[in-house]
Design a protein around this motif. Structure first.
Motif, PDB file in Angstrom:
ATOM      1  N   GLY A  42      -2.034   3.155  -4.657  1.00 17.17           N
ATOM      2  CA  GLY A  42      -2.539   1.715  -4.077  1.00 17.17           C
ATOM      3  C   GLY A  42      -2.037   0.682  -4.939  1.00 17.17           C
ATOM      4  O   GLY A  42      -1.366   0.922  -5.899  1.00 17.17           O
ATOM      5  N   LEU A 216       5.086   5.700  -5.411  1.00 21.15           N
ATOM      6  CA  LEU A 216       4.975   6.727  -4.444  1.00 21.15           C
ATOM      7  C   LEU A 216       5.908   7.791  -4.728  1.00 21.15           C
ATOM      8  O   LEU A 216       5.575   9.100  -4.292  1.00 21.15           O
ATOM      9  CB  LEU A 216       5.324   6.318  -3.095  1.00 21.15           C
ATOM     10  N   VAL A 228      -4.632   7.354  -0.460  1.00 19.15           N
ATOM     11  CA  VAL A 228      -4.548   6.077  -0.268  1.00 19.15           C
ATOM     12  C   VAL A 228      -5.594   5.261  -0.445  1.00 19.15           C
ATOM     13  O   VAL A 228      -6.422   5.188   0.300  1.00 19.15           O
ATOM     14  CB  VAL A 228      -3.533   5.743   0.668  1.00 19.15           C
ATOM     15  N   THR A 252      -0.585   2.878   4.728  1.00 19.60           N
ATOM     16  CA  THR A 252       0.580   3.813   3.997  1.00 19.60           C
ATOM     17  C   THR A 252       1.575   3.593   4.547  1.00 19.60           C
ATOM     18  O   THR A 252       2.965   3.691   3.848  1.00 19.60           O
ATOM     19  CB  THR A 252      -0.099   5.373   4.381  1.00 19.60           C
TER      20      THR A 252
END
Lengths: 330, 305
Positions: A42, A216, A228, A252
């Protein structure tokens, strides 16, 4: 499926400030199974670190855990006394912090510090603890650990300090290791080594790892499952492969489009997420992401979506995908 | 037994020098102190007075064969270098050198005791206030503000009247004001150390509050204590002499540099050595303590590097 090692149920952590109540973690629930690696991703300020600190009960003032349970092997950590919690910290759950430069006490030799969990929890004699700490320093890839154990932190580079921190976390071989952005402060080549190290620790000691990151790529390489977070809530979770291949939450989906890919067409521009994360003390009504969401429907600004099953094994908190709509480029 | 994790560890850069020993903060600081010539010299002066204080009965027996309280009215105001009285005698015929030797006991004894008590109390209050913050911090620090807001000399006078001063009570009286400044300094340092990540990291290993304060915070503020303690020693010696001089300190029967000075002020033009010996000795001691304190600060204060 066996019962989870660590189960967080409806965790709520709030900071009471002069500007109002900041809901840093707002009803987070998840499970961690033995030996598993779980990623939490996040943007900055979405509650990842506060979630980790809440599990450890180390939330700084004026933060406070206002609700929920943190069950470790069936015991609710939120209800333990301070003394009992000290037994859990470092023995059952260890944590690695973001900034290796300030995470070691500058006035003590590294070996002594790495041996501290053993002194605290195992009551080993100093010499024996130091021996084990030295062994552990060797195992995390510190060259000539006997000599290095006698060094002070300022003799260590950032990468070596992070190795030392990991060694410190692993000396007691805790079942759970929480790594809070362990590579953010390191340069890229060292990042790869530290991640290798965490992966091997996970394999060798069976340590279940919670990896907090905003990268990521790190999640894709490290984690079996990913969560997430956005504005203090989990917006999507599931097996990393599925989440990355078929994101079911627009956040996402947008995150994945905003990172460069090797297989992208040349000159294809990156697509940033418009707008800013919301102010946690004044969340928008409905879904917290709706002001930035390209797929929003009327309901999104009215009702808060629950985290529900979408597709095979994924959960997403989104009215759009829960109604069966696929997320595609407009 | 060591099974290295299968990681490609890049070849470690060769150590800077073979046989390089890890030098910590304390080793580096003490080396810097040793290189400071004025610091070493003033340290030796202080050491000299400490040794004199410890061995004063022995030195008196060896060199003067006199009792500091022995009154000899046939030999008053003998000038220095008189037979058997190298530094002369005072208005009651007491041997000046013997009294100076015993006076060192009072000055050094009160100096070190007072510094020790003030450092211990000040450090404890500063650590607790800085670590816990909030209400505890507020209460403790307002109390310190109160003590420091009253002119120290009034507190000294008040307490000297309330408690009959001897070496120990006088040391405690002086320390009862001195701890306030130390508590403030230590608290300030704790506030800055507390926010560093290693404090949370150490708590995450399972350390208790007491463990964190004593094993992690205290060593990080020790340099403040060392620097302040050495500078404070000079102040205490001066305060003690001043209280003696005002007649609020050690009773004149026990020789101290301060009350020797009081006693002799009326004879300044008549027998100036009675003023010079204690006066110069106090001056040298305080100067040495201050210079030594400065040297310590130069060596230990991380902000000056």
């Amino acid at each position: 499926m066996s019962s989870p090692l660590l189960e967080v149920r409806d965790l709520r952590t709030q900071f009471t400030t002069r500007e109002g109540v900041v809901k840093a973690v707002d009803g987070v629930s998840f499970e961690l199974h033995a030996g598993e690696t779980l990623g939490i991703v996040g943007e900055s300020g979405c509650g990842k670190s506060v979630t980790a600190l809440s599990i450890m009960r180390l939330v700084p003032r004026p933060g406070r855990i206002v609700g929920g349970q943190v069950l470790f092997e069936g015991r609710d950590l939120a209800k333990l006394s301070d003394a009992q919690m000290q037994e859990v910290r470092g023995e059952s759950i260890a944590m690695i912090f973001q900034d290796p430069m300030t995470s070691l006490n500058p006035v003590f030799r590294v070996g002594w510090q790495v041996s501290e969990p053993l002194l605290l929890h195992r009551a080993l004699p100093q010499a024996k603890a130091l021996g084990e700490a030295t062994t552990m320093l060797g195992r995390v890839g510190i060259p000539s650990p006997e000599a290095r154990a006698r060094d002070y932190p300022h003799h260590f580079s950032g990468g070596m300090r992070q190795r030392a921190m990991i060694a410190m976390g692993l000396t007691t071989t805790p079942p759970v290791l929480i790594a809070d952005e362990p590579t953010t402060a390191l340069d890229v080549t060292i990042q790869a080594q530290i991640l290798d190290l965490l992966r091997n620790a996970n394999r060798e000691f069976g340590t279940a790892t919670i990896l907090i990151t905003h990268n990521l790529g790190v999640v894709a390489g490290m984690c079996e499952r990913v969560m997430v977070m956005y504005a203090g809530r989990i917006v999507e979770s599931g097996p990393t492969v599925d989440v990355f291949a078929h994101p079911k939450h627009p956040y996402t989906w947008s995150l994945l489009r905003s990172i460069p890919r090797l297989d992208a067409e040349r000159h294809e521009p990156l697509k940033p997420i418009e707008g800013m994360p919301p102010d946690l003390s004044a969340l928008p009504a409905g879904c917290a992401f709706h002001p930035r969401c390209p797929f929003k429907i009327e309901r999104c600004s009215r009702d808060v979506p629950a985290l529900n099953r979408v597709g095979e094994s994924q959960l997403a908190a989104c009215w759009v995908t829960q109604s069966g709509v696929e997320l595609k480029d407009a | 037994m060591i099974t290295p994790l299968p990681i490609d560890v890049p070849e470690a850069p060769a150590p800077a020098a073979p046989g390089r020993t890890a030098r910590g903060y304390w080793q580096e600081a003490s080396e810097r102190l040793r290189r400071n010539r004025i610091g070493v010299a003033s340290g030796l002066v202080l050491l000299f007075f400490v040794l004199v204080a410890i061995t004063s009965p022995l030195l008196a027996a060896l060199f003067t064969q006199a009792d500091p309280r022995h009154i000899d009215l046939l030999n008053t105001f003998l000038p220095p270098l008189s037979p058997h009285h190298i530094l002369g005698t005072d208005d009651l015929g007491r041997d000046e050198l013997t009294r100076m030797l015993y006076g060192a006991q009072v000055s050094m004894g009160i100096g070190f005791l007072s510094v020790g008590v003030a450092l211990t109390v000040g450090a404890a209050v500063g650590l607790v206030a800085g670590y816990y913050g909030g209400l505890i911090d507020g209460l403790l620090m307002r109390f310190v503000d109160m003590i420091l807001a009253v002119p120290a000399i009034f507190l000294f006078i008040l307490m000297s009247i309330l408690f009959k001063p001897n070496t120990i009570t006088l040391a405690l009286i002086i320390a009862s004001v001195g701890w306030g400044s130390i508590a403030r300094l230590v608290r300030g340092e704790v506030l800055s150390v507390r926010t560093r990540e290693f404090m949370v990291a150490t708590r995450s290993l399972g350390a208790s509050d007491a463990g964190l304060i004593l094993r992690h915070l205290l060593p990080n503020v020790l340099h403040v204590l060392i620097v302040f303690g050495s500078l404070y020693l000079g102040q205490v010696v001066l305060i003690e002499a001043a209280l003696d001089f005002l007649g609020l300190g050690i009773s004149p029967a026990t020789p101290s540099w301060g009350n020797m000075l009081t006693n002799s002020e009326t004879f300044f033009f008549h027998s100036s050595w009675l003023v010079i010996w204690p006066g110069v000795t106090i001056f040298v001691t305080v100067l040495a303590a201050n210079l030594f304190g400065n040297a310590i600060r130069d060596a230990f204060d991380p902000r000056l590097r």
